[in-house]
Design an enzyme around this catalytic site. Structure first.
Site, PDB file in Angstrom:
ATOM      1  N   LYS A 175       8.029   4.762  -7.742  1.00 36.82           N
ATOM      2  CA  LYS A 175       8.391   4.491  -9.139  1.00 36.82           C
ATOM      3  C   LYS A 175       8.146   5.601  -9.763  1.00 36.82           C
ATOM      4  CE  LYS A 175       7.928  -0.647  -9.360  1.00 36.82           C
ATOM      5  NZ  LYS A 175       7.043  -1.572 -10.026  1.00 36.82           N
ATOM      6  N   HIS A 246      10.970  -7.274  -0.376  1.00 36.99           N
ATOM      7  CA  HIS A 246       9.697  -7.399  -1.021  1.00 36.99           C
ATOM      8  C   HIS A 246       8.577  -8.103  -0.060  1.00 36.99           C
ATOM      9  CE1 HIS A 246       8.509  -4.754  -4.295  1.00 36.99           C
ATOM     10  NE2 HIS A 246       7.606  -5.319  -4.404  1.00 36.99           N
ATOM     11  N   ARG A 249       7.250  -5.961   2.349  1.00 33.95           N
ATOM     12  CA  ARG A 249       6.068  -5.110   1.866  1.00 33.95           C
ATOM     13  C   ARG A 249       4.993  -5.904   1.717  1.00 33.95           C
ATOM     14  NH1 ARG A 249       5.630  -0.386  -1.495  1.00 33.95           N
ATOM     15  NH2 ARG A 249       4.753  -0.722  -3.437  1.00 33.95           N
ATOM     16  N   HIS A 272       0.742   2.329  -5.169  1.00 33.91           N
ATOM     17  CA  HIS A 272       0.151   1.728  -6.556  1.00 33.91           C
ATOM     18  C   HIS A 272      -0.530   2.866  -7.076  1.00 33.91           C
ATOM     19  CE1 HIS A 272       0.513  -2.618  -4.872  1.00 33.91           C
ATOM     20  NE2 HIS A 272       1.800  -2.254  -5.203  1.00 33.91           N
TER      21      HIS A 272
END
Length: 311
Positions: A175, A246, A249, A272
């Site tokens: 991201k 996901h 994940r 993260h």
């Protein structure tokens, strides 16, 4: 507000999301799409100026979304987009104060992420046909998703020069275009090595570029195609119908913590920015531990036999 004026404002907001927030195109599109109902509400209520939005009208807007049939999670997401938009409007001087109510706003309920058991994950990644070229590609795709805990966009954007087979490391773009190095294990390494050496050369065309995972026409596998393949093999192996990328994940993170990995290590591998985001997986493992304890310990159940204390 005219349609032209609104579109100009949205275009400037999109530029801000790109230049200052560093958001990916799909994320930016979600932000701007989530603001579409706002201008529709303003026209419905004859609100011609954003400055006329106050906390009462914001509450009316949220209630209107519910009346239209949006589920709570969708309304919360639109509220989040609105909060970011209003913050930008204040920074740029379009608004002088924040009209969002400080109390009673909808909050998304916390929900533990769903994940596969280790046996289920092994069944899923082993499902593709190992005698077929596209099956070998899919096996490598699933192994990498699970071994490295990648987001679907990260595996989609993976390029050949991002892979170091010798050290079993991948360089991925997460991201906000942030890069990180992730690891793969022996199973993923074998599957990826075989795909890159035996299958990818057969699929490559002038349009392939450096993309790792290619479709049968030689183009980069799309995000939608990757999701579809996960669902296909999940159905094939008799797993739940709601398994998606996901889920792998989540399974990656949960299984690492179950195996004793440090939370900070898992945070780094997942990409993260805050340990608080990764913390939810400790709740998952604690929940599993509690269920196992209640099911297995002879004196955990409410019906456990009682004994009288000896005199």
């Amino acid at each position: 507000m005219t349609e032209a004026a609104w579109q100009e404002l949205i275009d400037k907001f999109d530029m801000y999301l790109t230049a200052e927030k560093g958001l990916a195109p799909l994320t930016r599109r979600n932000y701007t799409t989530d603001l579409v109902p706002l201008i529709e509400f303003m026209r419905r209520e004859a609100i011609t100026d954003l400055a006329d939005l106050d906390r009462y009208r914001i509450r009316a807007y949220l209630a209107w979304l519910v009346e239209l049939g949006y589920v709570k999670a969708s309304v919360v997401r639109k509220l989040s987009a609105l909060r970011t938009f209003i913050g930008w409007l204040i920074r740029t001087g379009v608004l002088t104060e924040d009209p969002l109510p400080t109390r009673g706003m909808m909050k998304k309920g916390s929900r533990l992420p769903r994940f596969l058991s280790q046996i289920e994950a092994a069944r899923l990644v082993s499902a593709p046909d190992g005698t077929d070229d596209l099956g070998l590609r899919d096996r490598a795709l699933l192994e990498v998703l699970y071994a490295a805990g990648l987001r679907v966009s990260e595996v989609r954007d993976l390029n050949v020069n991002d892979i170091n087979l010798e050290t079993k490391e991948l360089r991925v773009r997460g991201k906000g275009s942030k890069q990180r190095v992730v690891l793969i294990g022996e199973a993923a390494h074998r599957a990826l090595y075989r795909y890159l050496h035996e299958v990818r050369p057969k699929l490559v065309t002038r349009e392939s570029g450096a993309a790792v995972f290619l479709n049968r026409s030689g183009g980069r596998l799309s995000q939608r195609s990757i999701q579809a393949k996960v669902r296909k093999y999940s159905t094939m192996t008799g797993l739940r119908t709601d398994v998606h990328t996901h889920t792998l994940r989540h399974s990656f993170a949960t299984h690492l913590l179950e195996g004793g990995a440090d939370l900070r290590v898992v945070q780094e591998l997942l990409g993260h920015s805050s340990p608080a985001t990764t913390q939810i997986y400790t709740h998952v493992t604690q929940t599993q531990a509690r269920q196992a304890y209640l099911a297995a310990h002879p004196r955990a159940a409410k019906s456990a036999p009682q004994t009288e204390p000896s005199a």
